[in-house]
Design an enzyme around this catalytic site. Structure first.
Site, mmCIF file in Angstrom:
data_model
loop_
_atom_site.group_PDB
_atom_site.id
_atom_site.type_symbol
_atom_site.label_atom_id
_atom_site.label_comp_id
_atom_site.label_asym_id
_atom_site.label_seq_id
_atom_site.Cartn_x
_atom_site.Cartn_y
_atom_site.Cartn_z
ATOM 1 N N SER A 201 59.659 82.927 -20.957
ATOM 2 C CA SER A 201 58.322 81.978 -20.866
ATOM 3 C C SER A 201 57.639 81.800 -21.523
ATOM 4 O O SER A 201 57.249 82.103 -22.388
ATOM 5 C CB SER A 201 58.534 81.123 -19.266
ATOM 6 O OG SER A 201 58.306 79.738 -18.970
ATOM 7 N N ASP A 307 68.338 74.448 -21.918
ATOM 8 C CA ASP A 307 66.952 74.678 -21.140
ATOM 9 C C ASP A 307 65.153 73.433 -21.846
ATOM 10 O O ASP A 307 65.705 72.722 -22.392
ATOM 11 C CB ASP A 307 66.392 75.750 -22.393
ATOM 12 C CG ASP A 307 65.056 75.997 -21.192
ATOM 13 O OD1 ASP A 307 63.853 75.605 -20.468
ATOM 14 O OD2 ASP A 307 64.510 77.556 -21.460
ATOM 15 N N HIS A 338 66.778 76.902 -18.007
ATOM 16 C CA HIS A 338 65.229 78.109 -17.928
ATOM 17 C C HIS A 338 65.408 79.607 -17.037
ATOM 18 O O HIS A 338 65.436 79.499 -16.333
ATOM 19 C CB HIS A 338 63.921 77.496 -17.814
ATOM 20 C CG HIS A 338 63.551 77.710 -18.332
ATOM 21 N ND1 HIS A 338 63.439 78.600 -19.899
ATOM 22 C CD2 HIS A 338 61.971 78.408 -17.601
ATOM 23 C CE1 HIS A 338 61.643 79.163 -19.852
ATOM 24 N NE2 HIS A 338 61.012 79.095 -19.230
#
Length: 655
Positions: A201, A307, A338
């Protein structure tokens, strides 16, 4: 003539392997020396006795404007034995803003320290697993977070320099200090400078950005669900994806001290990121894609195709740019949202990552570079591979929508359509609602569907949908979604776990201490039986018809043409299923609505989708030839939940 960087990398591996073999030849018999070159690092060093230390590296920036250059905190753990023997080790590095505010991984682990400020726990398993195998692990607090000076500027110069400065220091080009404010210098004489960056991320985003500087010594990056352009995190072609901008994220992750001193940076994040969705210089600074040609590191991309936080467009445009630049690369694409592969394919992931780092940082000839480029999850826990990705036989095929016998329910095929279809934006509805009513005439969408396929049809890569639409108001947003209509068992990406369920037992990955365990909660796939799968989508503000960077007011009654970029995917529509294209307005919880509720009339003769089909147009013709019956249902489908609204935090429910 200097040796080009990529030739240098391969030459280094060859020399490193040869040197290791030569050393072993001294220690073993001549007959054994031929096969003595190492292929895998082993856990031969003590984790308990490893050296743990903290250094503050000078970024050479003064982000908080206090008249002094900012120092970022660097917590280090490295094996003691190589240092005692005068041998240098490579580095695995994770630069993050989340080490004190939010935590890392599925269990939201934080850095912990003893009463003297010495680091006790490094989040995640990288230290536990790799330090005994002869690597150092380095955890960097981005400027403005935890124990670092400066301000968080959300992917800008300060964020990226936080990581780059540490790579420079590891390679003898920067200044480090033993304390945050003192003058005693710290040197990195224990490392050979060969660094690999990893993270999920925001952390993955920093790895992308640092690699895009072309910094020497960064040999590989492993970005997991990373951002490649921060504009595309907050907007797509003028359409806002969230109700706030980067200033909210900056405030969220900054330390309390930084929050008090960084008002000027916060103001810039507001003033230069207008909610209109217009592109500004702030976004240029935070767009790493144009600098893919500077990347000297190899890149191992990992992303969830579902995602909806760091959306799949990010890996697609980054991957394409890296390919154009000739960067060595590998990719894993999961059915998850995610989610870290440690939590969706743990054993295979740790093994692959181990071999990747051994190859890229230690120079071991273990064959990982000769394996298929892509691993793709087809159904939960079932993976396939491709020698290159997308496959070489992939071609963009123009599919055209055409009117059907019912308003708003048309056909999709190779022949050009004609006529019009209309819908009215309803911000209360999402792609899930549209797909559930795909065969019905509803006022909120237009759907176009193939006949049931006679053969599997594979889409691999990024699609584009060109729409010519006439709005009834001065503002309008558009969504385009590709849907596989047919029964399937998929990872439940709309669930809170985004495709995984966390269990109560643990598995262990490396050595542990009392303060830093290598044991993590096990997970398993969270699945849903569905009768439709939305597998690619894209959005735009119609006011951006003339430019992706600047929007204009619309004239009601005037037609406008715009091309929407759909997220890349790799999806097989099985025989018996149907492929559908939905065009609609606001996609609830995935984009914000416009200020009006327009009716949009589509000119079907000037509307089309270009989709990446493996086998090209021939594959589509073959799959749609004749009439076929739909695949029988084997179980009652669940209705997949609507996409969950995310706060604009790259990391989601499990940072």
């Amino acid at each position: 003539m200097p040796i080009p960087e990529r030739r240098t990398r391969h030459l280094w591996r060859t020399l490193a392997t040869a040197a290791t073999a030569a050393l072993l030849a001294v220690l073993v018999s001549p007959g054994a020396a031929q096969s003595a070159a190492p292929r895998e690092s082993k856990p031969v060093y003590s984790y308990d006795k490893a050296i743990r230390e903290s250094v503050w590296v000078d970024t050479r920036l003064d982000g908080d404007g206090d008249g002094k250059t900012d120092r970022v905190a660097v917590d280090i753990i490295r094996p003691r034995e190589p240092a005692q023997q005068g041998r240098k080790v490579p580095v695995i590095m994770d630069a993050s803003p989340y080490y004190s505010c939010c935590g890392r991984g599925n269990e939201s682990q934080l850095k912990t320290y003893d009463e003297h400020g010495n680091v006790v726990q490094f989040p995640l398993y990288y230290d536990n697993y790799f330090v005994p195998r002869g690597y150092a692990f380095v955890a960097v607090d981005l400027a403005g977070t935890n124990r670092s000076d400066g301000c968080v500027d959300v992917g800008g110069r300060s964020d990226i320099q936080s990581g780059k400065a540490v790579v420079d220091w590891l390679n003898g080009r920067g200044k480090g200090y033993t304390t945050r404010t003192g003058t005693e210098r710290a040197k990195a004489g224990w490392t050979n400078g060969r660094t690999g960056m990893i993270g999920k991320s925001y952390d993955a985003t920093i790895a992308n950005g640092v690699a895009a500087t072309g910094v020497e010594g960064l040999k590989t990056i492993v970005p997991i669900g990373g951002i490649s352009s921060w504009y595309d995190y907050y907007f797509q072609q003028g359409a806002p994806l969230y109700d706030s901008g980067p200033e909210w994220l900056s405030d969220y992750v900054e330390s309390p001290e930084a929050r008090a001193r960084c008002a000027a940076v916060q103001k810039r994040l507001v003033d230069e990121a207008p909610r209109s969705g217009d592109w500004t210089g702030l976004w240029d600074e935070r767009n790493y894609v144009p600098d893919a040609g500077k990347v000297k590191a190899s890149v191992f991309v990992v992303h969830g195709m579902q995602d909806l936080n760091v959306r799949a467009k990010h890996f697609g445009q980054w991957w394409d740019a890296l390919a154009k630049a000739g960067v060595d690369r590998k990719i894993w694409l999961a059915q998850t949202g995610h989610v870290d592969p440690f939590d969706s394919r743990r054993s295979a992931w740790v093994d692959t990552l181990h071999r990747w780092f051994d190859h890229e940082l230690l120079g071991y000839d273990n064959g990982v570079d000769r394996e298929p480029m892509a691993d793709i999850e087809r159904t939960p826990d079932h993976w396939t591979t491709d020698r290159v990705w997308p496959p070489r036989t992939t071609d963009a095929v123009r599919l055209s929508p055409a009117k059907g016998s019912v308003a708003g329910v048309g056909t999709l095929g190779l022949k050009h359509g004609s006529g019009t279809e209309a819908f009215t934006d309803d911000p209360k509805l999402s792609e899930t609602d549209w797909a559930a009513q795909i065969d019905k005439s509803t006022p909120d969408k237009a759907g176009f569907i193939t006949e049931p396929l006679g053969k599997d049809l594979r889409l691999s890569g990024s699609s584009k949908v060109t729409v010519t639409a006439t709005p009834s108001t001065t503002t309008a947003h558009l969504s385009a979604v590709l849907v596989d209509l047919g029964p399937a068992t998929i990872r439940d990406y709309a669930d809170a776990g985004e495709g995984i369920t966390t269990l109560t037992d643990r598995t262990c990955w490396g050595a542990s201490t009392a303060g830093d365990s290598s044991c993590f909660l096990r997970t398993e796939a969270k699945t849903a039986d569905v009768d439709r799968t939305m597998f690619s989508r894209g959005w735009a503000d119609l006011g951006n018809y003339a430019s992706d960077r600047t929007g204009k007011p619309l004239t009601p009654g005037k037609p406008y043409t715009i091309t929407l970029d759909l997220a890349p995917s790799d999806h097989v529509v099985p025989a018996g299923h149907r492929l559908a294209l939905i065009v609609a307005g606001t996609d609830k919880d995935l984009i914000d609505p416009p200020s009006t509720r327009p009716t949009l009339t589509l000119d079907l003769a000037r509307t089309s989708a270009r989709v990446p089909l493996v086998g090209g147009a021939h594959a589509f013709e073959s799959a749609t030839a004749g009439t076929h019956t739909a695949a029988p249902r084997t179980s009652a489908p669940e209705r997949l939940a609507e996409p969950r609204p995310f706060r604009p935090v790259p990391g989601g429910s499990a940072l």
